[in-house]
Design an enzyme around this catalytic site. Structure first.
Site, PDB file in Angstrom:
ATOM      1  N   LYS A   1       8.858  29.988  62.176  1.00 10.67           N
ATOM      2  CA  LYS A   1       8.437  31.295  62.699  1.00 10.67           C
ATOM      3  C   LYS A   1       7.304  31.166  63.738  1.00 10.67           C
ATOM      4  CE  LYS A   1       9.913  33.803  58.527  1.00 10.67           C
ATOM      5  NZ  LYS A   1       9.525  34.797  57.484  1.00 10.67           N
TER       6      LYS A   1
ATOM      7  N   TYR B   1      17.302  40.882  60.496  1.00 10.98           N
ATOM      8  CA  TYR B   1      16.583  41.409  59.326  1.00 10.98           C
ATOM      9  C   TYR B   1      17.067  42.803  58.920  1.00 10.98           C
ATOM     10  CZ  TYR B   1      13.230  37.546  59.073  1.00 10.98           C
ATOM     11  OH  TYR B   1      12.634  36.309  58.891  1.00 10.98           O
TER      12      TYR B   1
ATOM     13  N   PHE C   1       7.744  47.059  55.687  1.00 14.26           N
ATOM     14  CA  PHE C   1       7.248  46.011  56.586  1.00 14.26           C
ATOM     15  C   PHE C   1       8.228  45.665  57.711  1.00 14.26           C
ATOM     16  CE2 PHE C   1       9.141  43.910  52.828  1.00 14.26           C
ATOM     17  CZ  PHE C   1      10.122  43.132  53.428  1.00 14.26           C
TER      18      PHE C   1
ATOM     19  N   ARG D   1      14.964  26.501  49.763  1.00 14.82           N
ATOM     20  CA  ARG D   1      14.125  27.561  49.179  1.00 14.82           C
ATOM     21  C   ARG D   1      12.995  26.936  48.343  1.00 14.82           C
ATOM     22  NH1 ARG D   1      14.720  32.854  51.038  1.00 14.82           N
ATOM     23  NH2 ARG D   1      14.049  33.610  49.018  1.00 14.82           N
TER      24      ARG D   1
ATOM     25  N   THR E   1       7.533  33.497  48.888  1.00 18.56           N
ATOM     26  CA  THR E   1       7.307  34.298  50.104  1.00 18.56           C
ATOM     27  C   THR E   1       5.813  34.453  50.386  1.00 18.56           C
ATOM     28  OG1 THR E   1       9.295  35.536  49.491  1.00 18.56           O
ATOM     29  CG2 THR E   1       7.920  36.487  51.228  1.00 18.56           C
TER      30      THR E   1
ATOM     31  N   ARG F   1       5.113  26.734  52.577  1.00 13.89           N
ATOM     32  CA  ARG F   1       4.292  27.954  52.652  1.00 13.89           C
ATOM     33  C   ARG F   1       2.900  27.746  52.062  1.00 13.89           C
ATOM     34  NH1 ARG F   1       9.354  32.014  51.541  1.00 13.89           N
ATOM     35  NH2 ARG F   1       9.757  32.606  53.717  1.00 13.89           N
TER      36      ARG F   1
ATOM     37  N   ASN G   1       4.557  33.732  57.358  1.00 12.69           N
ATOM     38  CA  ASN G   1       4.727  32.693  56.338  1.00 12.69           C
ATOM     39  C   ASN G   1       5.550  31.496  56.801  1.00 12.69           C
ATOM     40  OD1 ASN G   1       7.157  33.966  56.332  1.00 12.69           O
ATOM     41  ND2 ASN G   1       7.152  34.557  54.178  1.00 12.69           N
TER      42      ASN G   1
ATOM     43  N   HIS H   1      11.673  30.689  57.539  1.00 10.00           N
ATOM     44  CA  HIS H   1      12.741  31.455  56.890  1.00 10.00           C
ATOM     45  C   HIS H   1      13.772  30.477  56.366  1.00 10.00           C
ATOM     46  CE1 HIS H   1      16.229  34.062  56.253  1.00 10.00           C
ATOM     47  NE2 HIS H   1      16.914  33.125  56.873  1.00 10.00           N
TER      48      HIS H   1
ATOM     49  N   GLU I   1      24.211  33.935  58.962  1.00  8.44           N
ATOM     50  CA  GLU I   1      23.020  33.720  59.798  1.00  8.44           C
ATOM     51  C   GLU I   1      23.253  32.612  60.827  1.00  8.44           C
ATOM     52  OE1 GLU I   1      19.952  35.212  56.271  1.00  8.44           O
ATOM     53  OE2 GLU I   1      19.854  33.140  56.940  1.00  8.44           O
TER      54      GLU I   1
HETATM   55  P1  RTP Z   1      12.731  34.778  54.520  1.00  9.08           P
HETATM   56  O1  RTP Z   1      13.866  35.777  54.438  1.00  9.08           O
HETATM   57  O2  RTP Z   1      11.927  34.901  55.797  1.00  9.08           O
HETATM   58  O3  RTP Z   1      13.192  33.386  54.262  1.00  9.08           O
HETATM   59  O4  RTP Z   1      11.688  35.078  53.367  1.00  9.08           O
HETATM   60  P2  RTP Z   1      11.952  35.487  51.851  1.00  9.08           P
HETATM   61  O5  RTP Z   1      13.428  35.457  51.558  1.00  9.08           O
HETATM   62  O6  RTP Z   1      11.058  34.636  51.029  1.00  9.08           O
HETATM   63  O7  RTP Z   1      11.411  36.971  51.836  1.00  9.08           O
HETATM   64  P3  RTP Z   1      12.174  38.355  52.089  1.00  9.08           P
HETATM   65  O8  RTP Z   1      11.936  39.214  50.911  1.00  9.08           O
HETATM   66  O9  RTP Z   1      13.589  38.106  52.527  1.00  9.08           O
HETATM   67  O10 RTP Z   1      11.325  38.972  53.290  1.00  9.08           O
HETATM   68  C1  RTP Z   1      11.612  38.566  54.619  1.00  9.08           C
HETATM   69  C2  RTP Z   1      10.321  38.342  55.352  1.00  9.08           C
HETATM   70  O11 RTP Z   1       9.651  39.588  55.528  1.00  9.08           O
HETATM   71  C3  RTP Z   1       8.250  39.368  55.546  1.00  9.08           C
HETATM   72  N1  RTP Z   1       7.624  40.147  54.481  1.00  9.08           N
HETATM   73  N2  RTP Z   1       6.530  40.815  54.644  1.00  9.08           N
HETATM   74  N3  RTP Z   1       4.259  42.448  54.269  1.00  9.08           N
HETATM   75  C4  RTP Z   1       5.069  42.216  53.245  1.00  9.08           C
HETATM   76  O12 RTP Z   1       4.871  42.660  52.145  1.00  9.08           O
HETATM   77  C5  RTP Z   1       6.238  41.389  53.482  1.00  9.08           C
HETATM   78  N4  RTP Z   1       7.169  41.085  52.588  1.00  9.08           N
HETATM   79  C6  RTP Z   1       8.053  40.290  53.232  1.00  9.08           C
HETATM   80  C7  RTP Z   1       8.020  37.882  55.339  1.00  9.08           C
HETATM   81  O13 RTP Z   1       7.908  37.254  56.616  1.00  9.08           O
HETATM   82  C8  RTP Z   1       9.284  37.466  54.642  1.00  9.08           C
HETATM   83  O14 RTP Z   1       9.506  36.089  54.793  1.00  9.08           O
HETATM   84 MG    MG Z   2      14.865  36.475  52.737  1.00  8.89          MG
END
Ligand code: RTP
Ligand code: MG
Length: 140
Positions: free
Chosen positions: A11, A51, A59, A87, A93, A104, A114, A117, A128
């Protein structure tokens, strides 16, 4: 367990701090092979589509503007159990909850910024990967 592919993004907070090589080292040390890689500037449309599952989340706007704020490195990773393995290597996250040694924990700035992805299922990985790579540009 058969060889599998997953989709990864380094990122903007990672490219900004020149962490591409450091993160790729963690990926390769975990036994994942980088079989496609490109540095791009994600367009607003690409980020919104990528997304879109989060479109209703509070967010979403912040996430799209972050992902388009600087260069990213899009990658296809290949290996045994690649989706779950990556993962695990990424960590939670929220970096405050990520295990020691994960990408992370080591590099992320916050829950939003973070660093990486990774796809959350093999099915989503295939979707994707298609958004960013042609089959001919993936060399396993
Ligand atoms: P990713 O998709 O980026 O691999 O991350 P992830 O599965 O661990 O998390 P996900 O729930 O899919 O959320 C996607 C991305 O959104 C941002 N985020 N911000 N401000 C917040 O509370 C918040 N929560 C999520 C993060 O960049 C997260 O990786
Ligand atoms: Mg995700």
């Amino acid at each position: 367990m058969a060889t599998e592919r997953t989709f990864s993004i380094l990122k903007p907070d990672a490219t900004e701090r020149n962490l591409t090589g450091a993160i790729n080292a963690v990926i390769e040390e975990a036994g994942l092979r980088i079989v496609a890689q490109r540095r791009i500037r994600m367009s607003d449309a690409q980020a919104k589509k990528f997304y879109e599952v989060h479109a209703e989340r509070p967010f979403y706007g912040e996430l799209v503007s972050f992902m388009t704020s600087g260069p990213v490195v899009v990658q296809v990773l290949e290996g045994e159990n690649a989706v779950a393995k990556y993962r695990g290597v990424m960590g939670a996250t929220n970096p405050a909850q990520a295990d020691e040694g994960t990408i992370r924990k080591r590099f992320a700035k916050s829950v939003g910024e973070n660093s990486v992805h990774g796809s959350d299922s093999a099915e989503n990985a295939a979707i994707e990967i298609k958004q960013f790579f042609d089959d001919k540009d993936i060399v396993g």
